[in-house]
Enzyme design. Structure first.
Site, PDB file in Angstrom:
ATOM      1  N   ASP A   1      78.921  14.101  10.646  1.00  0.00           N
ATOM      2  CA  ASP A   1      77.523  13.890  11.021  1.00  0.00           C
ATOM      3  C   ASP A   1      76.763  13.460   9.778  1.00  0.00           C
ATOM      4  O   ASP A   1      76.545  14.265   8.863  1.00  0.00           O
ATOM      5  CB  ASP A   1      76.954  15.202  11.579  1.00  0.00           C
ATOM      6  CG  ASP A   1      75.715  14.991  12.438  1.00  0.00           C
ATOM      7  OD1 ASP A   1      74.987  14.012  12.187  1.00  0.00           O
ATOM      8  OD2 ASP A   1      75.484  15.811  13.345  1.00  0.00           O
TER       9      ASP A   1
ATOM     10  N   ASP B   1      72.710  10.487  12.479  1.00  0.00           N
ATOM     11  CA  ASP B   1      71.516  11.221  12.873  1.00  0.00           C
ATOM     12  C   ASP B   1      70.279  10.316  12.835  1.00  0.00           C
ATOM     13  O   ASP B   1      70.110   9.544  11.884  1.00  0.00           O
ATOM     14  CB  ASP B   1      71.336  12.412  11.917  1.00  0.00           C
ATOM     15  CG  ASP B   1      70.208  13.327  12.301  1.00  0.00           C
ATOM     16  OD1 ASP B   1      70.289  13.956  13.369  1.00  0.00           O
ATOM     17  OD2 ASP B   1      69.233  13.414  11.521  1.00  0.00           O
TER      18      ASP B   1
ATOM     19  N   GLU C   1      72.325   8.338  16.983  1.00  0.00           N
ATOM     20  CA  GLU C   1      71.293   9.052  17.729  1.00  0.00           C
ATOM     21  C   GLU C   1      70.025   8.205  17.726  1.00  0.00           C
ATOM     22  O   GLU C   1      69.492   7.888  16.661  1.00  0.00           O
ATOM     23  CB  GLU C   1      71.013  10.408  17.079  1.00  0.00           C
ATOM     24  CG  GLU C   1      69.941  11.212  17.813  1.00  0.00           C
ATOM     25  CD  GLU C   1      69.462  12.416  17.028  1.00  0.00           C
ATOM     26  OE1 GLU C   1      69.057  13.401  17.667  1.00  0.00           O
ATOM     27  OE2 GLU C   1      69.470  12.367  15.781  1.00  0.00           O
TER      28      GLU C   1
ATOM     29  N   HIS D   1      73.567  20.112  20.023  1.00  0.00           N
ATOM     30  CA  HIS D   1      72.965  21.172  19.195  1.00  0.00           C
ATOM     31  C   HIS D   1      71.441  21.184  19.280  1.00  0.00           C
ATOM     32  O   HIS D   1      70.817  22.147  18.818  1.00  0.00           O
ATOM     33  CB  HIS D   1      73.395  20.995  17.748  1.00  0.00           C
ATOM     34  CG  HIS D   1      72.917  19.706  17.141  1.00  0.00           C
ATOM     35  ND1 HIS D   1      73.434  18.478  17.496  1.00  0.00           N
ATOM     36  CD2 HIS D   1      71.939  19.445  16.242  1.00  0.00           C
ATOM     37  CE1 HIS D   1      72.808  17.529  16.826  1.00  0.00           C
ATOM     38  NE2 HIS D   1      71.893  18.076  16.064  1.00  0.00           N
ATOM     39  N   ASP D   2      70.842  20.140  19.831  1.00  0.00           N
ATOM     40  CA  ASP D   2      69.381  20.060  19.945  1.00  0.00           C
ATOM     41  C   ASP D   2      68.873  20.341  21.351  1.00  0.00           C
ATOM     42  O   ASP D   2      67.665  20.292  21.586  1.00  0.00           O
ATOM     43  CB  ASP D   2      68.892  18.664  19.533  1.00  0.00           C
ATOM     44  CG  ASP D   2      68.912  18.449  18.032  1.00  0.00           C
ATOM     45  OD1 ASP D   2      68.835  19.442  17.286  1.00  0.00           O
ATOM     46  OD2 ASP D   2      69.017  17.284  17.603  1.00  0.00           O
TER      47      ASP D   2
END
Length: 540
Positions: free
Chosen positions: A102, A203, A245, A317-318
């Site tokens: 990531d 990200d 993302e 995770h968000d």
């Protein structure tokens, strides 16, 4: 095992996301680590996944749980060291699994050596690695606000300037307009490729082309120029998987991000479906409507078919746990978890499973003291300041907080769910006594067993990878049903995404066909039971 040297291998793959801090602790310090992940590789091989996306494990002060990187080339001691990472890469490959890192390329930690230098003087060579503007104390350059609350500008009195940060003040944004920044990042990525990683998750990558003077963050004027240069300088031609993302992605932009020529990335995370139940902010709910979800999925399935590639996910995770968000995390938890899994895994694209999703893990309605996320804590204060009661603010957190996804993985019914022998960094969900991997592995009808079957279907039926998409019953408020046609096969997915029985007539084309997968045993003619999911396939 997939052949990772084959072009576009990731179209057949299933990716599993690990939040390392909460996956498995190996040394009793209460924090998950790389040796802990290593110890669970056999579990992941049993599930059948092909790639592990690790949320950041780089050196970090952990202001945003690792999304504030202070050294891209070092593993944070919380998680281990470089030898642990090399061992994990090697042992995962031996099991037919690649590691995806990531990468946070939009910003660094304020403790990164670049920023420590940058804030020393305007003449420092690293000053222009970040975004600075003149101003006066108490009067930022403009009124932009940060995602985690407060202004997006922080004053540095030593040099009399503000720096820009889209997230926390501890996460200053990099200045991608500076070619030296870009070359430093490319060199770092090439070094990780040489270590043997299988790809990267990028990200908030749609933010790197920002222009704060115009108050533009996402989809800035130079975004695609930067992305094409990034790809050409690093992963182009190497058969790696890359997923960006991009909260601001629409279908035309996604076609650029995931163009078949590989000029930018393999695929993109877009969030159109994931905001359908939100008002002005994610803390303000609006009713979930299945027809709206289906029509959004239809647009993306048809819009990218042959012109790009979808990433498929309900959780990360968000995001809160899907079984609590849109399913039933009570008596029908297992059935609704299976239903949402089938609805997703029959689509075209690469599916992403977030740790614990394959067990049907749920949200955790903790008191505020047990929340760890900077966003959750700031949101609570902002909601209270805006006049919300404690109960109203906590209800919003229980529904949508990122902490819901970050509770420790539930391995066993024992102490701390088998996650750690120490004190866990975050409270374990008390329902681990009923929901855990040990119990599900022993149950042939578990949520885990359904995920395993879905992964196997993707590998054995090329229509799942190649087929087009036709939505059935678009206005039905209970049933999500669709056809996939391609590779000489016709696939039907039919799911009742409600807690009430629903009328459903099997299409004539599948008369006499036995289901490939049925989550509640033999189907009943003319009806789908609450949260029942079916998959049929026939040759054309």
């Amino acid at each position: 095992m997939l052949d990772f040297t084959k072009k576009d291998w990731w179209k057949q793959a299933v990716v599993y996301q690990i939040y390392p801090k909460s996956f498995q602790d190996s040394n009793g310090d209460g924090i998950g680590d790389l040796p802990g992940i290593l110890s669970r590789l056999d579990y992941l091989q049993t599930l059948g996944v092909d790639a592990l996306w690790l949320s950041p494990v780089f050196a970090s002060p952990q202001a945003d749980n690792g999304y504030d990187i202070s050294d891209y080339r070092a593993i944070d001691p919380l998680f281990g060291d470089m030898e642990d990472m090399r061992t994990l890469i090697r042992e995962a490959r031996r099991r037919g699994i690649v590691i995806l890192l990531d990468l946070v390329l939009n910003h660094t930690s304020d403790q990164h050596r670049w920023f420590l230098q940058a804030r020393q003087s305007r003449d420092n060579p690293y000053h222009d690695y970040y975004i600075w503007r003149d101003g006066e104390p108490g009067t930022p350059p403009n009124g932009m606000t940060a995602t985690f609350g407060g202004p997006a500008w922080t004053w540095v009195p030593e040099i009399g300037q503000y720096y820009f940060h889209q997230f926390a003040p501890q996460q200053p944004d990099l200045n991608w307009a500076n070619p030296k920044v870009r070359q430093e990042l490319y060199e770092m990525i090439r070094a990780w490729i040489d270590e043997g990683v299988g790809g990267f998750r990028l990200d908030v990558i749609d933010q790197i082309g920002k222009d704060p003077d115009l108050e533009v963050t996402g989809n800035g004027p130079r975004l695609h120029e930067f992305l094409r240069e990034l790809a050409a300088s690093t992963w182009a031609g190497r058969n790696l998987v890359t997923v960006g993302e991009a909260w601001g992605a629409d279908i035309p932009r996604a076609r650029l991000y995931s163009a078949p020529d590989g000029s930018e990335m393999s695929m993109v995370f877009q969030f159109e479906q994931m905001v359908l139940d939100q008002g002005k902010t994610k803390w303000e709910p609006r009713p979930f409507a299945l027809p709206a979800l289906k029509k959004s999925i239809e647009r993306w399935q048809q819009g990218l078919h042959g012109q790009g590639w979808n990433s498929l996910f309900w959780n990360n995770h968000d995001l809160p746990r899907i079984v609590s968000r849109w399913g039933d995390d009570g008596a029908a938890r297992a059935d609704s978890a299976k239903a949402w899994a089938v609805a997703l895994h029959g689509l075209q694209g690469t599916p992403y499973i977030y740790q614990g999703e394959e067990l049907g893990m749920t949200n955790a309605p903790y008191p505020l003291a047990d929340y760890r996320d900077i966003e959750s804590r700031n949101a609570y204060e902002e909601m209270r300041a805006a006049g919300k009661t404690d109960a109203e603010a906590m209800q919003a957190l229980h529904r949508m907080a990122r902490d819901n996804a970050r509770t420790p993985m539930q391995w066993t019914a024992g102490e701390n769910a088998g996650f750690t022998t120490g004190t866990p960094w975050m409270r374990v969900n008390p329902n681990h006594t009923a929901i855990n991997a040990e119990a599900e592995l022993a149950d042939p009808d578990s949520v885990f067993a359904t995920y395993r079957a879905l992964i196997a279907l993707r590998k054995s039926h090329p229509v799942v990878v190649e087929g087009d998409f036709t939505l059935l019953f678009p206005d039905d408020k209970q049933v999500f049903a669709y056809l996939r046609r391609g590779a000489g096969q016709l696939l039907l997915v039919a799911v009742n995404l409600s807690g009430e029985a629903a009328e459903f007539a099997l299409p004539v084309a599948f008369a006499g066909t036995r289901p490939l997968l049925a989550t509640q045993g033999a189907p009943r003619p003319g009806v789908l039971r609450p949260w029942e999911a079916l998959i049929y396939c026939r040759d054309l």
